[in-house]
Design a protein around this motif. Sequence first.
Motif, PDB file in Angstrom:
ATOM      1  N   TYR A  56       0.804  -1.216   0.000  1.00 31.37           N
ATOM      2  CA  TYR A  56       0.000   0.000   0.000  1.00 31.37           C
ATOM      3  C   TYR A  56       0.845   1.278   0.000  1.00 31.37           C
ATOM      4  CZ  TYR A  56      -4.216  -2.764   0.885  1.00 31.37           C
ATOM      5  OH  TYR A  56      -5.269  -3.632   0.793  1.00 31.37           O
ATOM      6  N   GLY A  57       2.146   1.124   0.078  1.00 26.00           N
ATOM      7  CA  GLY A  57       3.030   2.289   0.002  1.00 26.00           C
ATOM      8  C   GLY A  57       3.051   3.130   1.263  1.00 26.00           C
ATOM      9  N   THR A  80       4.605   0.351   8.115  1.00 25.56           N
ATOM     10  CA  THR A  80       3.845  -0.582   8.947  1.00 25.56           C
ATOM     11  C   THR A  80       3.228   0.156  10.127  1.00 25.56           C
ATOM     12  OG1 THR A  80       5.382  -2.322   8.295  1.00 25.56           O
ATOM     13  CG2 THR A  80       3.973  -2.775  10.179  1.00 25.56           C
ATOM     14  N   THR A  81       3.973   1.118  10.679  1.00 24.76           N
ATOM     15  CA  THR A  81       3.479   1.910  11.797  1.00 24.76           C
ATOM     16  C   THR A  81       2.224   2.683  11.402  1.00 24.76           C
ATOM     17  OG1 THR A  81       5.736   2.140  12.599  1.00 24.76           O
ATOM     18  CG2 THR A  81       4.106   3.669  13.486  1.00 24.76           C
ATOM     19  N   ARG A  82       2.251   3.301  10.242  1.00 24.98           N
ATOM     20  CA  ARG A  82       1.097   4.078   9.761  1.00 24.98           C
ATOM     21  C   ARG A  82      -0.109   3.170   9.561  1.00 24.98           C
ATOM     22  NH1 ARG A  82      -2.442   7.675   8.789  1.00 24.98           N
ATOM     23  NH2 ARG A  82      -2.877   8.370   6.699  1.00 24.98           N
ATOM     24  N   LEU A  83       0.102   2.006   8.939  1.00 26.22           N
ATOM     25  CA  LEU A  83      -0.992   1.061   8.733  1.00 26.22           C
ATOM     26  C   LEU A  83      -1.598   0.650  10.071  1.00 26.22           C
ATOM     27  CD1 LEU A  83      -2.650  -0.942   6.923  1.00 26.22           C
ATOM     28  CD2 LEU A  83      -0.824  -2.577   7.346  1.00 26.22           C
ATOM     29  N   GLY A 141      -9.940  -8.015   5.423  1.00 26.78           N
ATOM     30  CA  GLY A 141      -9.160  -7.060   6.188  1.00 26.78           C
ATOM     31  C   GLY A 141      -8.259  -6.212   5.307  1.00 26.78           C
ATOM     32  N   ALA A 142      -7.724  -6.829   4.247  1.00 26.87           N
ATOM     33  CA  ALA A 142      -6.870  -6.079   3.316  1.00 26.87           C
ATOM     34  C   ALA A 142      -7.671  -4.980   2.624  1.00 26.87           C
ATOM     35  CB  ALA A 142      -6.252  -7.019   2.290  1.00 26.87           C
ATOM     36  N   VAL A 143      -8.906  -5.288   2.244  1.00 26.04           N
ATOM     37  CA  VAL A 143      -9.762  -4.280   1.610  1.00 26.04           C
ATOM     38  C   VAL A 143     -10.115  -3.184   2.611  1.00 26.04           C
ATOM     39  CG1 VAL A 143     -12.035  -3.884   0.572  1.00 26.04           C
ATOM     40  CG2 VAL A 143     -10.680  -5.855  -0.104  1.00 26.04           C
ATOM     41  N   MET A 144     -10.455  -3.588   3.826  1.00 24.07           N
ATOM     42  CA  MET A 144     -10.816  -2.596   4.845  1.00 24.07           C
ATOM     43  C   MET A 144      -9.615  -1.697   5.164  1.00 24.07           C
ATOM     44  SD  MET A 144     -13.352  -1.422   6.475  1.00 24.07           S
ATOM     45  CE  MET A 144     -14.559  -2.719   6.360  1.00 24.07           C
ATOM     46  N   ALA A 187      -3.291   2.412  -2.231  1.00 26.30           N
ATOM     47  CA  ALA A 187      -3.913   1.385  -1.400  1.00 26.30           C
ATOM     48  C   ALA A 187      -5.140   0.795  -2.088  1.00 26.30           C
ATOM     49  CB  ALA A 187      -4.299   1.967  -0.042  1.00 26.30           C
ATOM     50  N   ILE A 188      -5.927   1.617  -2.727  1.00 25.34           N
ATOM     51  CA  ILE A 188      -7.134   1.135  -3.407  1.00 25.34           C
ATOM     52  C   ILE A 188      -6.755   0.228  -4.577  1.00 25.34           C
ATOM     53  CG2 ILE A 188      -9.125   1.853  -4.803  1.00 25.34           C
ATOM     54  CD1 ILE A 188      -9.235   4.374  -2.945  1.00 25.34           C
TER      55      ILE A 188
END
Length: 168
Positions: free
Chosen positions: A27-28, A31-34, A86-89, A99-100
């Motif tokens: 998603y670019g 990991t912290t941001r996600l 979960g990946a879509v959410m 991300a989309i």
Amino acid sequence: MEHEIESRIVTIRDQQVILDSELARLYGVSTTRLNEQVTRNIRRFPGDFMFQLSFQEFSNLMSQNAISSSRHGGRRKPPRAFTEYGAVMAANVLNSEVAIDASIMIVRVFVRLKAIAYEHSDLKRRLQVLEEKVARGFAEHGDELQEIRFLLAKFEQPEETKKRRIGF
């Protein structure tokens, strides 16, 4: 790109999932941001969308995939595992174009993997039915098979033939 995504999907707890660090990379984002966005929107991630790995699962994963240990600047707590939902959410809570687009590809890969798994389970079921039929056939015709084996064994043994002596 889809092959790259497919190689990042792992099976944990009999579910195909993608870990938070891999999902963030796709998603670019970091990991912290996600994980921050997931935590802020935790109600959007029920157990069938996302779960946290146990320390034992994390330990096994580290040894299998050579993930760096906390002593070397790696992760200090177990990662989150995201199912296709979960990946879509996660793409929705991140709300970025990358991300989309990536979530669409991830869902396609998950769907393809499910189809492959279904085909294999169908093939396995058909082979089991065939195996049962063959086993029943052997059980019903055990005496005949034994007789055939006996006859085959006789043909394989060389007969002693008398050799004529040449000379005196």
